[in-house]
Design an enzyme around this catalytic site. Structure first.
Site, PDB file in Angstrom:
ATOM      1  N   CYS A  82       0.839  -1.198   0.000  1.00  0.00           N
ATOM      2  CA  CYS A  82       0.000   0.000   0.000  1.00  0.00           C
ATOM      3  C   CYS A  82       0.882   1.261   0.000  1.00  0.00           C
ATOM      4  CB  CYS A  82      -0.993  -0.028   1.158  1.00  0.00           C
ATOM      5  SG  CYS A  82      -2.412   1.084   0.913  1.00  0.00           S
ATOM      6  N   HIS A 184      -3.449  -5.331   0.284  1.00  0.00           N
ATOM      7  CA  HIS A 184      -2.907  -5.786   1.572  1.00  0.00           C
ATOM      8  C   HIS A 184      -2.891  -7.310   1.644  1.00  0.00           C
ATOM      9  CE1 HIS A 184      -2.606  -1.940   3.849  1.00  0.00           C
ATOM     10  NE2 HIS A 184      -3.509  -1.546   2.965  1.00  0.00           N
ATOM     11  N   GLU A 186      -1.178  -9.179   3.483  1.00  0.00           N
ATOM     12  CA  GLU A 186      -1.028  -9.667   4.863  1.00  0.00           C
ATOM     13  C   GLU A 186      -2.370  -9.974   5.518  1.00  0.00           C
ATOM     14  OE1 GLU A 186      -1.438  -5.181   5.417  1.00  0.00           O
ATOM     15  OE2 GLU A 186      -0.698  -6.569   3.898  1.00  0.00           O
TER      16      GLU A 186
END
Length: 216
Positions: A82, A184, A186
């Site tokens: 990001c 994202h 993660e």
């Protein structure tokens, strides 16, 4: 940090406010640079005035710009997520779109859990991301109001959303492990297409460490 640890890394957080010599000393002790999400890079770095919707943290900019410069000079693997992707592009000479208005896709969805897949991105078939993902069409989450405008000379766009925005960049030099993603991953580790990115980053860091010690 949990995603990095799950992939086998030992994350070390470096807070804003440290000076350049300290940043270099830290990077000499680690094997990779991870650039997380956050607020917006200052537009002065790509020659623009501040947009009313732009939120800035100049100490964070200073830290990350120093860290990127050091990591690039060392040939260290770099992964940006990001804002991390954006500041990587800015540090290497690219520019950003400072604010995205909702269009075909609303890229800023704070109303949804980050585990929600908001839209699809198409990956370049010769990209590292496509090889890692095992697909050219990837479903991703979305929480950004800025995006890459002009890619840095050392980077190439390897993923785009349906409305044409850059969703991922990689190093032009295939020998360098350098990836920035606008989404994202993660928060999507239950999908192998996303967890494999962290696994490959940590593997590249391990290889870098071996080369630096002369044991590769």
């Amino acid at each position: 940090m949990q995603a990095l640890a799950k992939a086998g890394a030992t994350p070390i957080a470096v807070p804003p406010g440290v000076d350049g010599s300290c940043t270099r000393q830290v990077l000499e002790q680690v094997d990779g640079l991870f650039l997380p999400g956050g607020v917006d890079p200052h537009p002065r770095w790509f020659g623009e005035e501040v947009h009313p919707k732009t939120t800035i943290d100049e100490e964070l900019d200073a830290l990350e710009l120093q860290a990127i410069t050091c990591a690039v000079s060392m040939g260290m693997p770099i992964l940006g997520v990001c804002r991390g992707s954006q500041i990587l592009n800015v540090a290497l000479g690219g520019s950003l779109i400072q604010h995205l208005e909702p269009g075909t896709i609303n890229h800023y969805r704070p109303d949804l859990p980050l585990s929600t897949e908001v839209h699809e991105v198409r990956l370049a078939d010769d990209s590292r991301l496509a090889k890692l993902s095992g697909t050219q069409l990837l479903r991703v989450n979305s929480l950004h109001h800025q995006a890459i405008s002009r890619p840095a000379p050392a980077l190439r766009v390897v993923a785009q959303s349906e409305d044409g925005l850059a969703e991922a960049v990689e190093a032009l030099d295939p020998a360098r492990w350098m990836i920035g993603v606008q989404y994202h991953p993660e928060e999507l580790l239950n999908h192998e297409a996303h967890s494999s990115l962290f696994d490959d980053f940590v593997s590249a860091c391990s290889e870098f460490a071996s080369k630096r010690r002369g044991t590769a």
